[in-house]
Design an enzyme around this catalytic site. Structure first.
Site, PDB file in Angstrom:
ATOM      1  N   ARG A  22      -3.751 -10.006   4.923  1.00 54.61           N
ATOM      2  CA  ARG A  22      -4.172 -10.032   3.510  1.00 54.61           C
ATOM      3  C   ARG A  22      -2.968  -9.597   2.678  1.00 54.61           C
ATOM      4  O   ARG A  22      -2.515  -8.459   2.798  1.00 54.61           O
ATOM      5  CB  ARG A  22      -5.358  -9.078   3.327  1.00 54.61           C
ATOM      6  CG  ARG A  22      -5.966  -9.081   1.940  1.00 54.61           C
ATOM      7  CD  ARG A  22      -7.119  -8.079   1.863  1.00 54.61           C
ATOM      8  NE  ARG A  22      -7.738  -8.084   0.553  1.00 54.61           N
ATOM      9  CZ  ARG A  22      -7.272  -7.404  -0.482  1.00 54.61           C
ATOM     10  NH1 ARG A  22      -6.185  -6.667  -0.379  1.00 54.61           N
ATOM     11  NH2 ARG A  22      -7.898  -7.457  -1.640  1.00 54.61           N
ATOM     12  N   LYS A  44       0.817  -1.223   0.000  1.00 53.76           N
ATOM     13  CA  LYS A  44       0.000   0.000   0.000  1.00 53.76           C
ATOM     14  C   LYS A  44       0.845   1.264   0.000  1.00 53.76           C
ATOM     15  O   LYS A  44       2.002   1.271   0.393  1.00 53.76           O
ATOM     16  CB  LYS A  44      -0.976  -0.031   1.172  1.00 53.76           C
ATOM     17  CG  LYS A  44      -2.130  -0.984   0.856  1.00 53.76           C
ATOM     18  CD  LYS A  44      -3.284  -0.869   1.803  1.00 53.76           C
ATOM     19  CE  LYS A  44      -4.395  -1.813   1.318  1.00 53.76           C
ATOM     20  NZ  LYS A  44      -5.386  -2.067   2.345  1.00 53.76           N
TER      21      LYS A  44
HETATM   22  N1  HH2 Z   1      -7.425  -3.654   0.706  1.00 57.44           N
HETATM   23  C1  HH2 Z   1      -7.725  -3.674  -0.602  1.00 57.44           C
HETATM   24  C2  HH2 Z   1      -8.841  -4.388  -1.049  1.00 57.44           C
HETATM   25  N2  HH2 Z   1      -9.607  -5.078  -0.212  1.00 57.44           N
HETATM   26  N3  HH2 Z   1     -10.061  -5.835   1.985  1.00 57.44           N
HETATM   27  C3  HH2 Z   1      -9.779  -5.843   3.289  1.00 57.44           C
HETATM   28  N4  HH2 Z   1     -10.522  -6.567   4.154  1.00 57.44           N
HETATM   29  N5  HH2 Z   1      -8.704  -5.151   3.783  1.00 57.44           N
HETATM   30  C4  HH2 Z   1      -7.907  -4.402   2.986  1.00 57.44           C
HETATM   31  O1  HH2 Z   1      -6.978  -3.778   3.509  1.00 57.44           O
HETATM   32  C5  HH2 Z   1      -8.191  -4.364   1.584  1.00 57.44           C
HETATM   33  C6  HH2 Z   1      -9.308  -5.094   1.106  1.00 57.44           C
HETATM   34  C7  HH2 Z   1      -6.856  -2.938  -1.570  1.00 57.44           C
HETATM   35  O2  HH2 Z   1      -5.826  -3.733  -2.035  1.00 57.44           O
HETATM   36  P1  HH2 Z   1      -5.799  -4.497  -3.466  1.00 57.44           P
HETATM   37  O3  HH2 Z   1      -6.879  -5.508  -3.501  1.00 57.44           O
HETATM   38  O4  HH2 Z   1      -4.464  -5.019  -3.696  1.00 57.44           O
HETATM   39  O5  HH2 Z   1      -6.030  -3.360  -4.529  1.00 57.44           O
HETATM   40  P2  HH2 Z   1      -7.265  -2.986  -5.423  1.00 57.44           P
HETATM   41  O6  HH2 Z   1      -8.364  -2.605  -4.508  1.00 57.44           O
HETATM   42  O7  HH2 Z   1      -6.788  -1.844  -6.243  1.00 57.44           O
HETATM   43  O8  HH2 Z   1      -7.629  -4.198  -6.213  1.00 57.44           O
END
Ligand code: HH2
Length: 386
Positions: free
Chosen positions: A237, A201
């Site tokens: 995660r 992040k």
């Molecule tokens: N962060 C993201 C997405 N979903 N869910 C939970 N429970 N906690 C988190 O911190 C979280 C989440 C963002 O990360 P990522 O999926 O890698 O990116 P994107 O939303 O751009 O797909």
């Protein structure tokens, strides 16, 4: 929890696993690397991301959930969605759990209840498109803790198990994220499992002074190691499962070792009978009287645990002989304690055992005096520490 983004635009891995076949293969790989859960998301939540309509989200999610289902990986799947209809269809297609970045409102809890599925309720201030514009809190930790506690209570009303997630990077400045990470134990007090998502992040970029997304593994591992070592998060995660398997196994091995070092053994002797001339007046001391001695010794076991070595315990056999002629039971209790300390250090051929004695409690009671006074117990107790 391994992240599987079936999106063209995720901040960290956008497009890599957009095609269903590539996504299924990536899930297989994460399971082989040791993921205990796979989180499938079809809508990017990165700051500024545009929402995806339901039909598009389902068209991305369902073939991947079904494809992974056919592999029979033995790893539960969670669906990362804020749309109750998408969650409903994903659970019907074989997902086991919901991950809702919008905090699992009533409609989402109803879907979860219908499927008997647990839900991750994540905190977010605002919505992805605008959340990073000017996040504001009076007390970020307390506000998020109260919000998540309320979501757990709402889940309970629906009979749904809710896991909590502070939502690192979701409507939070670097300072807010750091305050949350430093105080994750506050969230634990809610009494629900804590999920943490810091992987790659952008707060790491700000924290470390300019690190592009593909170079954030070290920072991610460091923050997750902090959470794992302090046991303040239950689910991490992550995008990079293999390095986190190594992290979890290393920390697990060290924790096991530390627990062995800090195993405590209590050695007890209760109601050991001594006879001693004791008392304030000379008449009292004219005849030896019966005394009862209780001893509790707390020992810290060594790195190899209990070695069944006599030098590592406490010999009570000579206790009765310790009952010197003293006037006060307090003095007697102190002398017994000091004597056990000396005795054990001698038996251990030095100071090894003495170091292992963490605490020692000696209590001496006078049954005769108690009877005469009509009291339940009369005596003295000393706590002795090396
Ligand atoms: N962060 C993201 C997405 N979903 N869910 C939970 N429970 N906690 C988190 O911190 C979280 C989440 C963002 O990360 P990522 O999926 O890698 O990116 P994107 O939303 O751009 O797909």
């Amino acid at each position: 929890m391994g992240v599987l983004n079936v999106t063209p635009d995720s901040f960290s891995d956008g497009g890599s696993f957009h095609a269903p076949e590539a996504a299924v293969q990536h899930a297989r790989r994460m399971a082989a690397e040791g993921a205990d859960l796979i989180d499938i998301g079809a809508e990017s939540t990165r700051p500024g991301a545009e929402p995806v309509v339901l039909s598009e989200e389902l068209a991305r999610l369902l073939p991947v959930i079904e494809g992974i289902g056919r592999l029979d990986l033995g790893v539960p799947l969670s669906v990362d969605t804020a749309k109750p209809e998408a969650a409903d269809r994903a659970l019907a297609a074989g997902a086991h759990m919901i991950n809702d970045i919008s905090g699992a409102g009533e409609a989402m809890l109803e879907v979860a209840a219908r499927h008997g599925a647990p839900v991750i309720a994540m905190h977010m201030q605002g919505e992805p498109r605008t959340m990073q514009r000017e996040p504001r809190y009076d007390d970020v930790v307390a506000e998020i803790r109260n919000y998540l506690a309320e979501r757990v209570a709402a889940g309970r009303r629906h009979g749904v198990d809710v896991l909590v997630d502070p939502g690192i990077g979701f409507g939070k400045t670097l300072e807010h994220n750091l305050d949350l990470l430093a105080n994750l134990d506050e969230l634990q007090q809610i009494g629900a499992p804590v999920v943490l998502g810091v992987s790659r992040k952008s707060f790491l970029d700000r924290l470390l002074g300019g690190v592009p997304v593909e170079e954030r593994l070290s920072g991610t591992l460091a923050v997750n190691a902090w959470a794992a070592a302090l046991e303040i998060a239950d689910i991490l995660r992550v995008h990079d499962v293999e390095p986190h398997r190594q992290l979890a196994e290393s920390i697990g091995a060290l924790r096991l070792r530390r627990d062995r070092w800090t195993t405590r053994r209590r050695v007890l002797a209760r109601g050991v009978v001594c006879r001693s001339r004791i008392g304030v007046t000379s008449e009292e001391r004219a005849e030896p009287q019966e005394l009862l001695v209780d001893i509790d010794v707390t020992l810290t076991a060594g790195a190899r645990g209990t070695r069944d070595d006599l030098a590592e315990t406490v010999d009570y056999a000579e206790l009765a002989a310790i009952a010197h002629e003293v006037r006060l039971v307090e003095t007697l209790a102190e002398r017994i304690a000091a004597s056990i300390g000396r005795e054990t250090s001698k038996a251990a051929g030095g100071s090894t055992l003495r170091r292992r004695i963490e605490s020692l409690r000696v209590r001496v009671t006078k049954p005769r005096a108690a009877r005469e006074l009509g009291a339940a117990e009369v005596g003295a107790e000393v706590d002795w520490r090396p």
